[in-house]
Design a protein around this motif. Sequence first.
Motif, mmCIF file in Angstrom:
data_model
loop_
_atom_site.group_PDB
_atom_site.id
_atom_site.type_symbol
_atom_site.label_atom_id
_atom_site.label_comp_id
_atom_site.label_asym_id
_atom_site.label_seq_id
_atom_site.Cartn_x
_atom_site.Cartn_y
_atom_site.Cartn_z
ATOM 1 N N GLU A 105 12.599 15.893 4.774
ATOM 2 C CA GLU A 105 14.004 15.881 4.366
ATOM 3 C C GLU A 105 14.305 14.771 3.357
ATOM 4 O O GLU A 105 15.038 14.990 2.397
ATOM 5 N N ALA A 106 13.763 13.590 3.580
ATOM 6 C CA ALA A 106 14.050 12.470 2.685
ATOM 7 C C ALA A 106 13.572 12.744 1.258
ATOM 8 O O ALA A 106 14.202 12.326 0.295
ATOM 9 N N TYR A 120 -11.402 15.957 -2.974
ATOM 10 C CA TYR A 120 -10.125 15.605 -3.592
ATOM 11 C C TYR A 120 -9.026 16.345 -2.841
ATOM 12 O O TYR A 120 -9.145 17.538 -2.562
ATOM 13 N N GLN A 121 -7.950 15.630 -2.515
ATOM 14 C CA GLN A 121 -6.861 16.256 -1.779
ATOM 15 C C GLN A 121 -5.908 16.970 -2.737
ATOM 16 O O GLN A 121 -5.565 16.448 -3.799
ATOM 17 N N ILE A 122 -5.517 18.165 -2.336
ATOM 18 C CA ILE A 122 -4.545 18.947 -3.083
ATOM 19 C C ILE A 122 -3.325 19.130 -2.197
ATOM 20 O O ILE A 122 -3.449 19.481 -1.027
ATOM 21 N N GLU A 123 -2.168 18.832 -2.745
ATOM 22 C CA GLU A 123 -0.915 19.071 -2.047
ATOM 23 C C GLU A 123 -0.190 20.216 -2.741
ATOM 24 O O GLU A 123 -0.055 20.224 -3.956
ATOM 25 N N MET A 124 0.242 21.178 -1.943
ATOM 26 C CA MET A 124 1.113 22.251 -2.432
ATOM 27 C C MET A 124 2.487 21.943 -1.870
ATOM 28 O O MET A 124 2.625 21.662 -0.671
ATOM 29 N N GLN A 125 3.506 21.969 -2.728
ATOM 30 C CA GLN A 125 4.841 21.675 -2.255
ATOM 31 C C GLN A 125 5.877 22.556 -2.918
ATOM 32 O O GLN A 125 5.664 23.062 -4.028
ATOM 33 N N SER A 126 6.981 22.751 -2.204
ATOM 34 C CA SER A 126 8.155 23.456 -2.716
ATOM 35 C C SER A 126 9.365 22.568 -2.486
ATOM 36 O O SER A 126 9.414 21.802 -1.515
ATOM 37 N N ALA A 127 10.354 22.677 -3.363
ATOM 38 C CA ALA A 127 11.595 21.945 -3.190
ATOM 39 C C ALA A 127 12.405 22.602 -2.064
ATOM 40 O O ALA A 127 12.392 23.823 -1.909
ATOM 41 N N LEU A 128 13.080 21.786 -1.276
ATOM 42 C CA LEU A 128 13.921 22.322 -0.195
ATOM 43 C C LEU A 128 15.279 22.791 -0.723
ATOM 44 O O LEU A 128 15.982 23.507 -0.030
ATOM 45 N N ASP A 129 15.665 22.397 -1.899
ATOM 46 C CA ASP A 129 16.977 22.797 -2.459
ATOM 47 C C ASP A 129 16.969 24.222 -2.930
ATOM 48 O O ASP A 129 16.151 24.728 -3.547
#
Length: 129
Positions: A105-106, A120-129
């Motif tokens: 949330e922050a 190697y680390q991969i981050e997948m992310q989406s916006a919460l808005d």
Amino acid sequence: MTTARPSHDATQKLITFLYYRDLPQAMRFYEDVLGLELAIDQGWSKIYRVTEGGYVGLVDESRGSHRAHPVKPVQICIRVADVDAWHAYVASVGVPALKPPRSHEALRIRAFVFDDPEGYQIEMQSALD
């Protein structure tokens, strides 16, 4: 006298280079699992388009400026439209070190991480808005 700094309006690409012991294995992962397009083939360096101006470069450690190292203090973060769909997909192909998606949330994101073949680390992310 200081020379004027050039504007980034003309900057064309951002390429993050990662160094591999087994370049063909890394290429298969970025092409077959992540579905990235090979944009520039320099032989021992392969540059993949992630976004319009954002690229990741895979480099054969025996030819590049650096050597592969077991500690990977780098994370590639890819912003996607549907992080849960991506999680379901990468879970189905068995990527290493897959973590469940979590909402932050922050930061206003929902994200998960996994490793590529050499850690190697991969981050997948989406916006919460």
